[in-house]
Design a protein around this motif. Structure first.
Motif, PDB file in Angstrom:
ATOM      1  N   LEU A   1      10.430  -6.998   4.602  1.00 49.19           N
ATOM      2  CA  LEU A   1       9.071  -6.705   5.058  1.00 49.19           C
ATOM      3  C   LEU A   1       8.637  -5.353   4.503  1.00 49.19           C
ATOM      4  O   LEU A   1       9.448  -4.445   4.364  1.00 49.19           O
ATOM      5  CB  LEU A   1       9.026  -6.635   6.588  1.00 49.19           C
ATOM      6  N   ASN A   2       7.334  -5.254   4.215  1.00 48.80           N
ATOM      7  CA  ASN A   2       6.765  -4.001   3.700  1.00 48.80           C
ATOM      8  C   ASN A   2       5.660  -3.533   4.643  1.00 48.80           C
ATOM      9  O   ASN A   2       4.887  -4.350   5.134  1.00 48.80           O
ATOM     10  CB  ASN A   2       6.206  -4.265   2.286  1.00 48.80           C
ATOM     11  N   TYR A   3       5.632  -2.226   4.905  1.00 49.31           N
ATOM     12  CA  TYR A   3       4.658  -1.711   5.867  1.00 49.31           C
ATOM     13  C   TYR A   3       3.595  -0.817   5.248  1.00 49.31           C
ATOM     14  O   TYR A   3       2.759  -0.253   5.947  1.00 49.31           O
ATOM     15  CB  TYR A   3       5.363  -0.950   7.002  1.00 49.31           C
ATOM     16  N   SER A   4       3.612  -0.678   3.901  1.00 46.69           N
ATOM     17  CA  SER A   4       2.763   0.381   3.332  1.00 46.69           C
ATOM     18  C   SER A   4       1.307  -0.002   3.121  1.00 46.69           C
ATOM     19  O   SER A   4       0.453   0.870   3.080  1.00 46.69           O
ATOM     20  CB  SER A   4       3.367   0.884   2.019  1.00 46.69           C
ATOM     21  N   THR A   5       1.019  -1.280   2.976  1.00 45.18           N
ATOM     22  CA  THR A   5      -0.343  -1.608   2.532  1.00 45.18           C
ATOM     23  C   THR A   5      -1.259  -2.209   3.603  1.00 45.18           C
ATOM     24  O   THR A   5      -2.467  -2.055   3.515  1.00 45.18           O
ATOM     25  CB  THR A   5      -0.303  -2.568   1.316  1.00 45.18           C
TER      26      THR A   5
ATOM     27  N   ILE B   1      -1.685 -12.676   5.757  1.00 51.32           N
ATOM     28  CA  ILE B   1      -1.282 -11.288   5.997  1.00 51.32           C
ATOM     29  C   ILE B   1      -0.006 -11.088   5.195  1.00 51.32           C
ATOM     30  O   ILE B   1       1.034 -11.657   5.520  1.00 51.32           O
ATOM     31  CB  ILE B   1      -1.032 -11.034   7.492  1.00 51.32           C
ATOM     32  N   SER B   2      -0.108 -10.325   4.133  1.00 55.36           N
ATOM     33  CA  SER B   2       1.064 -10.189   3.279  1.00 55.36           C
ATOM     34  C   SER B   2       1.886  -8.960   3.643  1.00 55.36           C
ATOM     35  O   SER B   2       1.440  -7.827   3.474  1.00 55.36           O
ATOM     36  CB  SER B   2       0.673 -10.108   1.813  1.00 55.36           C
ATOM     37  N   LEU B   3       3.094  -9.228   4.122  1.00 51.93           N
ATOM     38  CA  LEU B   3       4.054  -8.156   4.362  1.00 51.93           C
ATOM     39  C   LEU B   3       5.097  -8.231   3.243  1.00 51.93           C
ATOM     40  O   LEU B   3       6.227  -7.787   3.385  1.00 51.93           O
ATOM     41  CB  LEU B   3       4.687  -8.320   5.746  1.00 51.93           C
ATOM     42  N   ALA B   4       4.670  -8.855   2.138  1.00 58.18           N
ATOM     43  CA  ALA B   4       5.582  -9.154   1.039  1.00 58.18           C
ATOM     44  C   ALA B   4       5.517  -8.144  -0.095  1.00 58.18           C
ATOM     45  O   ALA B   4       6.452  -8.025  -0.870  1.00 58.18           O
ATOM     46  CB  ALA B   4       5.263 -10.546   0.475  1.00 58.18           C
ATOM     47  N   GLY B   5       4.424  -7.423  -0.205  1.00 57.17           N
ATOM     48  CA  GLY B   5       4.249  -6.549  -1.372  1.00 57.17           C
ATOM     49  C   GLY B   5       5.212  -5.373  -1.368  1.00 57.17           C
ATOM     50  O   GLY B   5       6.049  -5.229  -0.462  1.00 57.17           O
ATOM     51  N   GLY B   6       5.069  -4.538  -2.369  1.00 62.82           N
ATOM     52  CA  GLY B   6       5.921  -3.354  -2.423  1.00 62.82           C
ATOM     53  C   GLY B   6       5.114  -2.187  -2.957  1.00 62.82           C
ATOM     54  O   GLY B   6       5.669  -1.177  -3.375  1.00 62.82           O
ATOM     55  N   SER B   7       3.790  -2.348  -2.935  1.00 62.68           N
ATOM     56  CA  SER B   7       2.948  -1.308  -3.529  1.00 62.68           C
ATOM     57  C   SER B   7       2.745  -0.152  -2.555  1.00 62.68           C
ATOM     58  O   SER B   7       2.758  -0.361  -1.348  1.00 62.68           O
ATOM     59  CB  SER B   7       1.571  -1.886  -3.862  1.00 62.68           C
ATOM     60  N   PRO B   8       2.504   1.043  -3.101  1.00 66.75           N
ATOM     61  CA  PRO B   8       2.134   2.148  -2.208  1.00 66.75           C
ATOM     62  C   PRO B   8       0.730   1.920  -1.646  1.00 66.75           C
ATOM     63  O   PRO B   8      -0.019   1.087  -2.164  1.00 66.75           O
ATOM     64  CB  PRO B   8       2.176   3.364  -3.126  1.00 66.75           C
ATOM     65  N   SER B   9       0.389   2.665  -0.603  1.00 64.21           N
ATOM     66  CA  SER B   9      -0.919   2.491   0.015  1.00 64.21           C
ATOM     67  C   SER B   9      -2.013   3.088  -0.871  1.00 64.21           C
ATOM     68  O   SER B   9      -1.964   4.276  -1.210  1.00 64.21           O
ATOM     69  CB  SER B   9      -0.930   3.194   1.369  1.00 64.21           C
TER      70      SER B   9
ATOM     71  N   PHE C   1       6.763   8.501 -10.758  1.00 63.10           N
ATOM     72  CA  PHE C   1       5.607   9.024 -10.033  1.00 63.10           C
ATOM     73  C   PHE C   1       4.844   7.910  -9.314  1.00 63.10           C
ATOM     74  O   PHE C   1       3.814   8.163  -8.688  1.00 63.10           O
ATOM     75  CB  PHE C   1       4.660   9.751 -11.004  1.00 63.10           C
ATOM     76  N   SER C   2       5.356   6.668  -9.423  1.00 62.83           N
ATOM     77  CA  SER C   2       4.597   5.532  -8.882  1.00 62.83           C
ATOM     78  C   SER C   2       4.357   5.637  -7.388  1.00 62.83           C
ATOM     79  O   SER C   2       3.292   5.288  -6.899  1.00 62.83           O
ATOM     80  CB  SER C   2       5.329   4.221  -9.172  1.00 62.83           C
ATOM     81  N   LYS C   3       5.361   6.080  -6.641  1.00 63.06           N
ATOM     82  CA  LYS C   3       5.226   6.055  -5.193  1.00 63.06           C
ATOM     83  C   LYS C   3       4.713   7.380  -4.628  1.00 63.06           C
ATOM     84  O   LYS C   3       4.478   7.488  -3.436  1.00 63.06           O
ATOM     85  CB  LYS C   3       6.584   5.690  -4.546  1.00 63.06           C
ATOM     86  N   ILE C   4       4.556   8.394  -5.482  1.00 63.25           N
ATOM     87  CA  ILE C   4       4.032   9.672  -4.972  1.00 63.25           C
ATOM     88  C   ILE C   4       2.702  10.062  -5.627  1.00 63.25           C
ATOM     89  O   ILE C   4       2.082  11.033  -5.216  1.00 63.25           O
ATOM     90  CB  ILE C   4       5.058  10.834  -5.139  1.00 63.25           C
ATOM     91  N   LEU C   5       2.274   9.299  -6.641  1.00 65.66           N
ATOM     92  CA  LEU C   5       0.977   9.601  -7.246  1.00 65.66           C
ATOM     93  C   LEU C   5       0.198   8.304  -7.475  1.00 65.66           C
ATOM     94  O   LEU C   5      -0.768   8.036  -6.771  1.00 65.66           O
ATOM     95  CB  LEU C   5       1.171  10.393  -8.548  1.00 65.66           C
TER      96      LEU C   5
END
Ligand SMILES: Cc1ncc(COP(=O)(O)O)c(C=O)c1O
Length: 396
Positions: A369-373, A30-38, A234-238
């Motif tokens: 921790l990252n919660y987006s994905t 379970i990766s809470l390590a990333g930083g990518s948008p959903s 635009f990475s995190k909004i598009l």
């Protein structure tokens, strides 16, 4: 082979986050390590139709070389966006970049000579730290308070270091902490930049992702001297895969950025620039951003509620008002690199704090921790396992 490498690449190490992507290949982690948008927020269907239409109706424009400063209709859209933030001055111009990452890199390249000092938040964004290492900058970290950089420490750093050229800051929903700098501190930072005559790079890829609290004016909007280079994305909004970012700076600075970009990648791909324009013209971007905010608000609140339930009191953490990250602090002396190795046995991944540090060799008691994905069931399972480990290792 090492002997052939240029001095500038010798201090560079593979980013722990990139390394982490390899571990994520294990489907059980379970990766809470990333930083990518959903990815559920990507308007994939709309964009695929738009791409097909562009290639059918306007292939020559999309497939030909373009101008280095960017596709004019996209520059107009960006100009409107930053004007609304008060971040576009009369003497400013915009360069469309291949992600915000390129904007930061080119702005760093414009200003930083070998051995000059760059002040960054401690901790800060690994992509920028590595870029600055490649320019052989001396990195000086200034600790973060709950409301942004500690201003006394910032002044000490400006006073005591030689050849300080710039301050790099992510004032809104900072990566990795989620912390937002107060208006008072933004003004103070500008005063100090003026007093010590240094440039400021304001990196703001998360600013639109506010899900609680009030917007704070950008540092760029408060600048009256052309001292601030503003970097957006635009990475995190598009979509991050479209690789669209931008810089806004005094034209004299933008001209230099443009020349460096020309030798770097000539221009940002026209197809994705044109796709962004068509999407923004055809659909309601405000509505789309609202969808992003809603999802991240829910996910952040959910992760925090799990942390409140399962984490020991010995671990504290930020409660962000936007963005994608929560930063955790374990007791002094804990090495979160070692903790990660243990945590992987529990099939949970996070990013240890030393990755975000000016000194990656030094153990850190922080982790991100990252919660987006991750879906909520996995967030709960991951946080529960991590909580168990933290209680075992650090006590209640
Ligand atoms: C603080 C910060 N700046 C810049 C970037 C670069 O993003 P991009 O190049 O996708 O716009 C990131 C990406 O995660 C980031 O966290």
């Amino acid at each position: 082979m090492n002997k052939y490498f240029a001095e500038r690449v010798k201090p560079l190490k593979a980013s722990a986050i990139r390394e982490m992507f390899k571990l994520m290949a294990d489907p059980e982690i379970i990766s809470l390590a990333g930083g990518s948008p959903s990815p559920e927020l990507f308007p994939s269907e709309e964009l695929s139709k738009i791409a097909a239409k562009i290639l059918m109706t306007n292939p020559n424009a999309a497939l030909q070389y373009g101008t280095t400063d960017g596709y004019a209709p996209l520059k107009e859209i960006v100009a409107d966006m930053v004007r609304k933030l008060g971040s576009l001055k009369e003497t400013d111009s915009i360069i469309i970049t291949t992600g915000g990452q390129q904007g930061i890199d080119l702005a760093s390249k414009v200003f930083v000579n070998d051995g000059e000092t760059v002040i960054v938040e401690a901790p800060s964004f690994v992509g920028t730290l590595n870029g600055l290492r490649a320019y052989q900058a001396k990195l000086v970290g200034v600790p973060l308070d709950d409301d942004g950089m500690n201003m006394e420490k910032l002044e000490q750093a400006l006073e005591s270091n030689k050849n300080v050229k710039l301050i790099y800051t992510i004032p809104t929903f900072q990566n990795p902490s989620g912390i937002t700098m107060s208006l008072e501190k933004r003004k103070k930072l500008l005063d100090l930049a003026r007093k010590y005559d240094v440039i400021v790079i304001e990196d703001n890829p998360y600013g639109y992702l506010r899900f609680s609290g009030e917007d704070v004016p950008t540092i760029k909007s408060l600048d009256t001297e052309g001292r601030v280079v503003y970097v957006g994305s635009f990475s995190k909004i598009l979509s991050p895969g479209m690789r669209i970012g931008f810089t806004v700076a005094d034209s004299k600075i933008s001209d230099r950025i443009e020349v460096l970009k020309q030798v770097n990648d000539v221009h940002t791909p026209l197809l994705t620039q044109m796709m962004a324009v068509e999407y923004i013209k055809k659909y309601d971007m405000d509505e789309h951003i609202e969808r992003c905010r809603k999802l991240y608000r829910e996910k952040c609140e959910f992760m925090l509620s799990c942390m409140d339930k399962y984490f020991p009191k010995t671990v504290t953490y930020t409660r962000p008002q936007g963005g994608l990250f929560i930063l955790c602090t374990t007791p002094e002396g804990t090495n979160t690199n070692e903790l990660l190795l243990e945590s992987l046995k529990y099939k949970v991944a996070f990013v240890p704090g030393n990755s975000f540090s000016t000194d990656i060799e030094k153990p850190s008691n922080l982790f991100r921790l990252n919660y987006s994905t991750m879906p909520n069931d996995k967030i709960e399972k991951g946080i529960k396992s991590l909580g168990q480990l933290l209680k075992e290792k650090l006590g209640n």
